[in-house]
Motif scaffolding. Structure first.
Motif, mmCIF file in Angstrom:
data_model
loop_
_atom_site.group_PDB
_atom_site.id
_atom_site.type_symbol
_atom_site.label_atom_id
_atom_site.label_comp_id
_atom_site.label_asym_id
_atom_site.label_seq_id
_atom_site.Cartn_x
_atom_site.Cartn_y
_atom_site.Cartn_z
ATOM 1 N N GLY A 137 0.809 -1.214 0.000
ATOM 2 C CA GLY A 137 0.000 0.000 0.000
ATOM 3 C C GLY A 137 0.842 1.264 0.000
ATOM 4 O O GLY A 137 0.564 2.226 -0.736
ATOM 5 N N VAL A 138 1.896 1.273 0.812
ATOM 6 C CA VAL A 138 2.807 2.431 0.860
ATOM 7 C C VAL A 138 3.506 2.618 -0.484
ATOM 8 O O VAL A 138 3.631 3.749 -0.996
ATOM 9 N N ASP A 139 3.958 1.518 -1.101
ATOM 10 C CA ASP A 139 4.667 1.620 -2.376
ATOM 11 C C ASP A 139 3.741 2.092 -3.494
ATOM 12 O O ASP A 139 4.182 2.796 -4.416
ATOM 13 N N ARG A 168 6.070 3.737 -6.548
ATOM 14 C CA ARG A 168 7.335 3.068 -6.791
ATOM 15 C C ARG A 168 7.198 1.549 -6.735
ATOM 16 O O ARG A 168 8.175 0.829 -6.552
ATOM 17 N N LEU A 169 5.964 1.050 -6.891
ATOM 18 C CA LEU A 169 5.706 -0.373 -6.714
ATOM 19 C C LEU A 169 6.549 -1.236 -7.649
ATOM 20 O O LEU A 169 7.097 -2.268 -7.237
ATOM 21 N N LEU A 170 6.682 -0.825 -8.915
ATOM 22 C CA LEU A 170 7.375 -1.643 -9.912
ATOM 23 C C LEU A 170 8.739 -1.090 -10.290
ATOM 24 O O LEU A 170 9.288 -1.462 -11.328
ATOM 25 N N SER A 171 9.281 -0.231 -9.466
ATOM 26 C CA SER A 171 10.613 0.286 -9.756
ATOM 27 C C SER A 171 11.645 -0.821 -9.563
ATOM 28 O O SER A 171 11.465 -1.712 -8.725
ATOM 29 N N PRO A 172 12.744 -0.806 -10.335
ATOM 30 C CA PRO A 172 13.767 -1.871 -10.197
ATOM 31 C C PRO A 172 14.300 -2.000 -8.778
ATOM 32 O O PRO A 172 14.506 -3.119 -8.282
ATOM 33 N N GLU A 173 14.545 -0.862 -8.115
ATOM 34 C CA GLU A 173 15.060 -0.918 -6.745
ATOM 35 C C GLU A 173 14.059 -1.567 -5.803
ATOM 36 O O GLU A 173 14.419 -2.341 -4.921
#
Length: 392
Positions: free
Chosen positions: A169-171, A176-181
């Motif tokens: 939920g926070v992401d 930034r849910l699917l960011s590489p990091e």
């Protein structure tokens, strides 16, 4: 041992212990109490230590964060430290397993609420270094601290699901849910979760094995004498306080020595296991059944008076006469009988005196030719002044 045999042994162990490791459904009441005490002690210590560490970090927040972020997070830390202290206090005084489970769930919820609040105050940071980065790692810490608890797989997955839902939920809010990091962080967290689960199940498995070795008879799988008497003492005291009857049945398998002499000790072991299964299939969950020694077994009946116990003894003896136990020797089946001594709690009784009267009643069964029951009331005198040698 070959690889195939190792794999078979592993599969057999998993099949045997998986129901116990998955949930508490198959756990005995006494093991639940034992595990509840174990969880409570660890939860109390964790609540105290973690609460202190949470509060001690406040000066760093005030020093490294801007004032509009440092003070709200500092207040949140005080609140979290207070909740952890409350959880530790409750864990110290609450005695049941369900209380420990509820408090662990409350602790995980509080930690995740603090994570969500602190991340929102920090405006959902995107950086992956520096002081603020430590707050993005809180879900990993929340998963890691579960390692100390010997909880079932079902309980663990539920607790981890709380952390996972909060983190996702926070992401999503931080975009930034699917960011590489972030995906790399999820991978690391899943690996850690598997290690935590392995550690938890190992602790639970070891606790279960130690418990069974300490409390169960290795041959029959029922309570051994020490554990049986401990539980019976508590049950008798509870019945006395609630003014409920409490009765004991002392079983002795008739002429058991003759089975060992004729068919061997292996056949004797099968008879003991068969008799145990026979009795277990006919008792209530509240009854206490265990091996007293050799071929003697004891059944404690809370909330059951002597008249009801006599009826139970009559039905048991009648059913036992038709029982055939396979001994795996020439396809043979053995038929056995039992003698039953009965006594019922009377004001002023101790557990020792209660069992002693049942023992005297059992010897009267021997005098009467076995395969019967006798009841001994308080004050009733035995026919013989000297104890007769038991005849197998």
């Amino acid at each position: 041992m070959t690889i195939h045999e190792n794999v078979q042994q592993l599969v057999q162990s998993v099949r045997l212990y998986f129901p116990d490791l998955w949930s508490t459904r198959t756990h005995s009441i006494t093991f639940r109490n034992t595990r509840g005490g174990y969880l409570r002690s660890r939860l109390t210590l964790l609540g105290i230590v973690w609460g202190i560490l949470i509060v001690l970090w406040i000066p760093f927040d005030l020093f490294f964060l801007p004032q509009d972020q440092g003070y709200p997070i500092a207040i949140a830390r005080l609140c979290l430290g207070g909740m952890l202290a409350f959880i530790a206090w409750q864990a110290h005084y609450r005695t049941k397993l369900k209380h420990a489970q509820q408090l662990i769930t409350l602790m995980v919820l509080c930690l995740n609420i603090f994570y969500i609040y602190s991340i929102s105050v920090l405006d959902f940071p995107q950086v992956y270094s520096g002081f603020i980065y430590g707050y993005t790692l809180l879900p990993i810490i929340h998963v890691a601290i579960l390692t100390i608890f010997p909880i079932t797989l079902k309980e663990n997955l539920g607790l981890m699901a709380i952390t996972a839902c909060c983190q996702i939920g926070v992401d999503i809010l931080a975009n930034r849910l699917l960011s590489p990091e972030n995906l790399a962080g999820y991978w690391l967290q899943n690996v850690l979760a598997l290690m935590v689960i392995w550690s938890q199940q190992s602790k639970l498995y070891m606790l279960m094995r130690l418990y069974r070795q300490a409390t169960l008879d290795p041959l029959t799988g029922i309570y051994n004498r020490r554990m049986l008497l401990q539980l019976a003492q508590k049950a008798m005291e509870n019945c006395e306080q609630e003014k409920q009857p409490f009765t004991v049945l002392l079983f002795d398998i008739d002429k058991f020595k003759r089975v060992n002499d004729t068919w061997g000790h292996g056949a004797g072991d099968m008879v003991l296991r068969g008799f145990t299964q026979f009795i277990q299939s006919r008792i209530r969950k509240t009854d206490l059944f265990g091996r007293y020694g050799g071929e003697e077994f004891v059944l404690f009946l809370p909330n059951c008076d002597h008249q009801q116990a006599i009826e139970i003894a009559e039905r048991t003896l009648q059913s036992l006469r038709s029982l055939k136990i396979a001994i795996e020797i020439d396809n043979a089946h053995l038929m056995i009988t039992s003698s039953i001594g009965i006594s019922s709690f009377t004001h002023g009784d101790s557990l020792s005196s209660l069992i002693d009267r049942a023992d005297r009643a059992l010897y009267e069964c021997k005098d009467a030719g076995r395969n019967c029951y006798r009841y001994h009331a308080l004050g009733q005198l035995h026919h013989h002044t000297e104890r007769r040698r038991k005849i197998a």
